[in-house]
Enzyme design. Structure first.
Site, PDB file in Angstrom:
ATOM      1  N   GLU A  45       0.863  -1.187   0.000  1.00  0.00           N
ATOM      2  CA  GLU A  45       0.000   0.000   0.000  1.00  0.00           C
ATOM      3  C   GLU A  45       0.899   1.237   0.000  1.00  0.00           C
ATOM      4  O   GLU A  45       1.556   1.546   0.996  1.00  0.00           O
ATOM      5  CB  GLU A  45      -0.894   0.011   1.250  1.00  0.00           C
ATOM      6  CG  GLU A  45      -1.734   1.279   1.363  1.00  0.00           C
ATOM      7  CD  GLU A  45      -2.484   1.392   2.696  1.00  0.00           C
ATOM      8  OE1 GLU A  45      -2.685   0.383   3.381  1.00  0.00           O
ATOM      9  OE2 GLU A  45      -2.858   2.537   3.044  1.00  0.00           O
ATOM     10  N   ARG A  49       0.572  10.073   1.195  1.00  0.00           N
ATOM     11  CA  ARG A  49       0.934  11.024   2.254  1.00  0.00           C
ATOM     12  C   ARG A  49       2.144  11.865   1.917  1.00  0.00           C
ATOM     13  O   ARG A  49       2.475  12.783   2.658  1.00  0.00           O
ATOM     14  CB  ARG A  49       1.272  10.262   3.536  1.00  0.00           C
ATOM     15  CG  ARG A  49       0.052   9.777   4.228  1.00  0.00           C
ATOM     16  CD  ARG A  49       0.419   8.864   5.369  1.00  0.00           C
ATOM     17  NE  ARG A  49      -0.607   7.864   5.447  1.00  0.00           N
ATOM     18  CZ  ARG A  49      -0.667   6.900   6.330  1.00  0.00           C
ATOM     19  NH1 ARG A  49       0.260   6.785   7.238  1.00  0.00           N
ATOM     20  NH2 ARG A  49      -1.652   6.049   6.305  1.00  0.00           N
ATOM     21  N   LYS A 133     -11.335  -1.482   5.936  1.00  0.00           N
ATOM     22  CA  LYS A 133     -10.171  -1.316   6.806  1.00  0.00           C
ATOM     23  C   LYS A 133     -10.693  -0.891   8.185  1.00  0.00           C
ATOM     24  O   LYS A 133     -11.551  -0.005   8.267  1.00  0.00           O
ATOM     25  CB  LYS A 133      -9.285  -0.217   6.197  1.00  0.00           C
ATOM     26  CG  LYS A 133      -8.233   0.371   7.110  1.00  0.00           C
ATOM     27  CD  LYS A 133      -7.259   1.212   6.306  1.00  0.00           C
ATOM     28  CE  LYS A 133      -6.407   2.100   7.202  1.00  0.00           C
ATOM     29  NZ  LYS A 133      -5.132   2.453   6.574  1.00  0.00           N
TER      30      LYS A 133
END
Ligand code: 3PG
Length: 214
Positions: A45, A49, A133
């Site tokens: 993943e 960010r 998630k």
């Protein structure tokens, strides 16, 4: 489960552990991905960010064909579109807004929205997402909270992240409604900064071995 959620569940189950990557320097992307793959971890993943997240994901896709690259920290429909354009294999978000859930439901990209409460989960389910998630997993009540959610939502499958590491990954994974766990413990920022690729491979191997039945 819809076909695309089914695909994601199969991918996550095979992965078992999913590293959450925050790549600050583009030149780290490929050696980092190679270190993870060498440690037996192939589903990655790459979070949005950092400034270089998209070129970093592109570089991994081009140079590390064994890696299966998804995009994380998808916060809105525009992020989701960026992930799709890139050719990501899946998307993950830490939470969900009605705008994001709507866009994700309309998209072909397999997607796991983030949930922390029963109400979040009901929103996700209303848009067809029954693989989610659970974030932030440890501070949202940990395994106890997940077990409580299994009562009203027995068919939902979770990928918990947030506070998971070598010490508790196996416990989370032994829950019947958990398909995989994610986290940043597999690639500590200090190891990335110092290019300690062998160290990152070692963490992956150690964690993978800790999951094997004794
Ligand atoms: C995530 O986005 O999943 C989390 O930042 C990962 O949490 P961790 O750093 O506690 O593993």
């Amino acid at each position: 489960m819809t076909a695309k959620q089914d695909k994601l569940a199969t991918l996550f189950k095979q992965a078992t552990i999913i590293p959450v990557l925050a790549i600050d320097r583009l030149e780290d992307a490929v050696p980092l991905a190679k270190a993870l793959v060498a440690g037996g971890v192939r589903v990655l993943e790459v979070t949005l960010r950092t400034e270089v997240a998209i070129p970093a994901a592109k570089a991994i896709m081009a140079d590390v064909p064994e890696a299966i690259v998804g995009i994380g920290t998808i916060l809105n429909a525009a992020d989701l579109a960026r992930a799709e354009t890139l050719g990501a294999k899946f998307g993950i978000s830490p939470g969900a807004t009605p705008e994001l859930l709507k866009a994700a439901a309309a998209s072909a990209l397999p997607f796991a929205p983030g949930i922390a409460t029963a109400s979040d989960l009901m929103q996700a389910l209303a848009h067809g997402f029954d693989l989610v998630k659970f974030f932030p997993a440890e501070s949202s009540g940990g395994i106890k909270a997940l077990r409580a959610l299994a009562g009203p939502f027995p068919d939902v499958r979770f990928c918990p992240t947030g506070g998971i590491g070598e010490a508790n990954a196996a416990a989370w994974l032994s829950e019947p409604n958990v398909v995989a766990v994610g986290g940043s413990w597999l690639c500590p920022a200090a190891d990335i900064r110092s290019a300690n690729w062998a160290g990152i491979s070692a963490i992956c191997r150690r964690t993978m071995n800790s999951l094997k039945p004794a």
